[in-house]
Motif scaffolding. Structure first.
Motif, PDB file in Angstrom:
ATOM      1  N   GLU A 179       3.780  -6.114  12.946  1.00  0.00           N
ATOM      2  CA  GLU A 179       2.391  -6.260  12.504  1.00  0.00           C
ATOM      3  C   GLU A 179       1.809  -4.942  11.993  1.00  0.00           C
ATOM      4  O   GLU A 179       0.604  -4.709  12.036  1.00  0.00           O
ATOM      5  N   ARG A 180       2.692  -4.109  11.472  1.00  0.00           N
ATOM      6  CA  ARG A 180       2.307  -2.827  10.865  1.00  0.00           C
ATOM      7  C   ARG A 180       3.563  -2.232  10.245  1.00  0.00           C
ATOM      8  O   ARG A 180       4.664  -2.732  10.464  1.00  0.00           O
ATOM      9  N   VAL A 181       3.416  -1.131   9.510  1.00  0.00           N
ATOM     10  CA  VAL A 181       4.587  -0.391   9.050  1.00  0.00           C
ATOM     11  C   VAL A 181       4.979   0.515  10.216  1.00  0.00           C
ATOM     12  O   VAL A 181       4.282   1.491  10.501  1.00  0.00           O
ATOM     13  N   PRO A 182       6.056   0.204  10.924  1.00  0.00           N
ATOM     14  CA  PRO A 182       6.341   0.902  12.183  1.00  0.00           C
ATOM     15  C   PRO A 182       6.799   2.347  11.957  1.00  0.00           C
ATOM     16  O   PRO A 182       7.621   2.616  11.080  1.00  0.00           O
ATOM     17  N   PRO A 183       6.284   3.284  12.755  1.00  0.00           N
ATOM     18  CA  PRO A 183       6.680   4.691  12.631  1.00  0.00           C
ATOM     19  C   PRO A 183       7.983   4.981  13.356  1.00  0.00           C
ATOM     20  O   PRO A 183       8.038   5.791  14.286  1.00  0.00           O
ATOM     21  N   ARG A 184       9.059   4.331  12.926  1.00  0.00           N
ATOM     22  CA  ARG A 184      10.347   4.494  13.591  1.00  0.00           C
ATOM     23  C   ARG A 184      11.006   5.805  13.193  1.00  0.00           C
ATOM     24  O   ARG A 184      10.858   6.264  12.054  1.00  0.00           O
ATOM     25  N   ARG A 185      11.765   6.356  14.098  1.00  0.00           N
ATOM     26  CA  ARG A 185      12.455   7.619  13.807  1.00  0.00           C
ATOM     27  C   ARG A 185      13.485   7.447  12.692  1.00  0.00           C
ATOM     28  O   ARG A 185      13.830   8.400  12.014  1.00  0.00           O
ATOM     29  N   THR A 186      13.978   6.230  12.525  1.00  0.00           N
ATOM     30  CA  THR A 186      14.976   5.977  11.484  1.00  0.00           C
ATOM     31  C   THR A 186      14.339   5.553  10.165  1.00  0.00           C
ATOM     32  O   THR A 186      15.050   5.238   9.215  1.00  0.00           O
TER      33      THR A 186
ATOM     34  N   GLY B  53       0.826  -1.192   0.000  1.00  0.00           N
ATOM     35  CA  GLY B  53       0.000   0.000   0.000  1.00  0.00           C
ATOM     36  C   GLY B  53       0.862   1.243   0.000  1.00  0.00           C
ATOM     37  O   GLY B  53       2.060   1.206  -0.291  1.00  0.00           O
ATOM     38  N   ASN B  54       0.254   2.346   0.363  1.00  0.00           N
ATOM     39  CA  ASN B  54       0.920   3.637   0.272  1.00  0.00           C
ATOM     40  C   ASN B  54       2.178   3.714   1.140  1.00  0.00           C
ATOM     41  O   ASN B  54       3.253   4.108   0.677  1.00  0.00           O
ATOM     42  N   LEU B  55       2.048   3.324   2.414  1.00  0.00           N
ATOM     43  CA  LEU B  55       3.186   3.429   3.327  1.00  0.00           C
ATOM     44  C   LEU B  55       4.326   2.506   2.917  1.00  0.00           C
ATOM     45  O   LEU B  55       5.493   2.907   2.898  1.00  0.00           O
ATOM     46  N   LEU B  56       4.003   1.261   2.608  1.00  0.00           N
ATOM     47  CA  LEU B  56       5.047   0.303   2.237  1.00  0.00           C
ATOM     48  C   LEU B  56       5.782   0.732   0.979  1.00  0.00           C
ATOM     49  O   LEU B  56       7.014   0.663   0.909  1.00  0.00           O
ATOM     50  N   ALA B  57       5.038   1.152  -0.031  1.00  0.00           N
ATOM     51  CA  ALA B  57       5.671   1.528  -1.300  1.00  0.00           C
ATOM     52  C   ALA B  57       6.639   2.684  -1.101  1.00  0.00           C
ATOM     53  O   ALA B  57       7.773   2.664  -1.606  1.00  0.00           O
ATOM     54  N   ASP B  58       6.229   3.707  -0.354  1.00  0.00           N
ATOM     55  CA  ASP B  58       7.125   4.847  -0.114  1.00  0.00           C
ATOM     56  C   ASP B  58       8.329   4.435   0.713  1.00  0.00           C
ATOM     57  O   ASP B  58       9.456   4.882   0.463  1.00  0.00           O
ATOM     58  N   GLU B  59       8.109   3.578   1.719  1.00  0.00           N
ATOM     59  CA  GLU B  59       9.213   3.143   2.570  1.00  0.00           C
ATOM     60  C   GLU B  59      10.232   2.339   1.773  1.00  0.00           C
ATOM     61  O   GLU B  59      11.447   2.500   1.929  1.00  0.00           O
ATOM     62  N   ILE B  60       9.751   1.460   0.913  1.00  0.00           N
ATOM     63  CA  ILE B  60      10.636   0.641   0.091  1.00  0.00           C
ATOM     64  C   ILE B  60      11.462   1.515  -0.840  1.00  0.00           C
ATOM     65  O   ILE B  60      12.682   1.348  -0.960  1.00  0.00           O
ATOM     66  N   CYS B  61      10.818   2.453  -1.501  1.00  0.00           N
ATOM     67  CA  CYS B  61      11.545   3.349  -2.411  1.00  0.00           C
ATOM     68  C   CYS B  61      12.574   4.184  -1.653  1.00  0.00           C
ATOM     69  O   CYS B  61      13.692   4.400  -2.141  1.00  0.00           O
ATOM     70  N   TRP B  62      12.191   4.651  -0.459  1.00  0.00           N
ATOM     71  CA  TRP B  62      13.127   5.464   0.339  1.00  0.00           C
ATOM     72  C   TRP B  62      14.346   4.650   0.743  1.00  0.00           C
ATOM     73  O   TRP B  62      15.477   5.100   0.616  1.00  0.00           O
ATOM     74  N   LEU B  63      14.108   3.426   1.223  1.00  0.00           N
ATOM     75  CA  LEU B  63      15.226   2.587   1.636  1.00  0.00           C
ATOM     76  C   LEU B  63      16.121   2.238   0.445  1.00  0.00           C
ATOM     77  O   LEU B  63      17.349   2.190   0.572  1.00  0.00           O
ATOM     78  N   ALA B  64      15.509   2.058  -0.717  1.00  0.00           N
ATOM     79  CA  ALA B  64      16.272   1.720  -1.924  1.00  0.00           C
ATOM     80  C   ALA B  64      16.927   2.937  -2.562  1.00  0.00           C
ATOM     81  O   ALA B  64      17.714   2.792  -3.503  1.00  0.00           O
ATOM     82  N   ARG B  65      16.603   4.136  -2.068  1.00  0.00           N
ATOM     83  CA  ARG B  65      17.105   5.397  -2.636  1.00  0.00           C
ATOM     84  C   ARG B  65      16.687   5.560  -4.100  1.00  0.00           C
ATOM     85  O   ARG B  65      17.440   6.070  -4.937  1.00  0.00           O
ATOM     86  N   ILE B  66      15.476   5.136  -4.416  1.00  0.00           N
ATOM     87  CA  ILE B  66      14.925   5.259  -5.772  1.00  0.00           C
ATOM     88  C   ILE B  66      13.704   6.164  -5.703  1.00  0.00           C
ATOM     89  O   ILE B  66      12.812   5.966  -4.866  1.00  0.00           O
ATOM     90  N   ASN B  67      13.643   7.140  -6.576  1.00  0.00           N
ATOM     91  CA  ASN B  67      12.527   8.074  -6.578  1.00  0.00           C
ATOM     92  C   ASN B  67      11.246   7.358  -7.001  1.00  0.00           C
ATOM     93  O   ASN B  67      11.218   6.689  -8.034  1.00  0.00           O
TER      94      ASN B  67
END
Length: 258
Positions: free
Chosen positions: A212-219, A167-181
């Motif tokens: 059990e969720r996309v965690p809102p971690r500071r990192t 979904g929205n959160l996972l897709a953005d998190e994955i792209c951010w971690l991968a450093r891909i726009n």
């Protein structure tokens, strides 16, 4: 919105009670029923036992000695276990009473809901347009699914007919971690990009499933994305925002250059 990690949590709740007999089914709000009546849901499940449930993306599939219960949690749904007599929540829509307690499907907005397939073949038909579960994808599977696609990466990752569960959160998190726009065109991704994207997807999914969720971690990006003045947890650059396919998309313009 429940995404793959949330649904895996709901699957585990149901799995803990697999084998228990369904004593009754009570529908508090038929507005969550999709293609099945209150009477049929009760009639076909009462007296049966849930077999081991499985997940396909955002869908929870629960065979019950013949019929197959299928749940989709929309934006606000959940499945939880409660002891007998525990006060109900006003958004509890369907209750399955088992020995020792009950499973409750709770949903405020009622955008999706409860389906019942006649058998496994009927369940496969109902889910035929759904792509494979994101956690099951190998690197070559991901490359094959993205190969030849048009459009932006974010749109492709959240297309449930292509990859189920992101979904929205996972897709953005994955792209951010991968450093891909996330606004990049899919056709512009090379083999290295696909490999990096796949590794990021596996890491984000595994860590999110633990929580059990996309965690809102500071990192993580999720720890800053809801702040209007949020900054990238990695480099401190103010985060960029844009609507993509109707979804708010967040990224770092420095770490994820276009």
């Amino acid at each position: 919105m429940p995404e793959l990690p949330d649904v895996e949590g709901f699957r585990r709740v149901l799995a803990e009670h697999a084998g228990a007999r369904i004593r009754s089914v009570e529908v508090r709000d038929a507005g969550v029923l999709r293609g099945v009546s209150e009477g049929r849901l009760e009639r076909e499940l009462r007296g049966h036992r849930f077999d081991r449930p499985r997940r396909q993306g955002k869908w929870l599939i629960a065979p019950a000695e013949g019929p197959v219960l299928i749940l989709h949690f929309g934006m606000t749904g959940s499945l939880s276990w409660h002891s007998a007599g525990e006060p109900e929540h006003r958004h509890d829509r369907v209750l399955w009473r088992l020995d020792g307690g009950e499973l409750r499907f709770r949903d405020m907005r009622k955008l999706q809901g409860v389906r019942l397939a006649r058998d496994e073949r009927d369940a496969e038909r109902l889910l035929a347009d759904l792509g494979p579960d994101a956690l099951d994808l190998s690197r070559s599977d991901l490359a094959g699914r993205l190969g030849g696609r048009r459009g932006r990466l974010k749109s492709a990752l959240t297309d449930q007919s292509l990859i189920a569960g992101l979904g929205n959160l996972l897709a953005d998190e994955i792209c951010w971690l991968a450093r891909i726009n996330p606004l990049r065109q899919v056709r512009d991704l090379d083999e290295d990009d696909i490999g990096t994207l796949h590794r990021a997807m596996r890491r984000v999914l595994r860590e999110s499933i633990k929580a059990e969720r996309v965690p809102p971690r500071r990192t993580w990006l999720t720890g800053a994305r809801d702040d209007p003045a949020g900054r990238c947890p990695r480099c401190g650059t103010p985060l960029s925002r844009r609507r993509v396919s109707g979804r708010t998309t967040v990224w770092c313009g420095h770490c994820q250059p276009s």
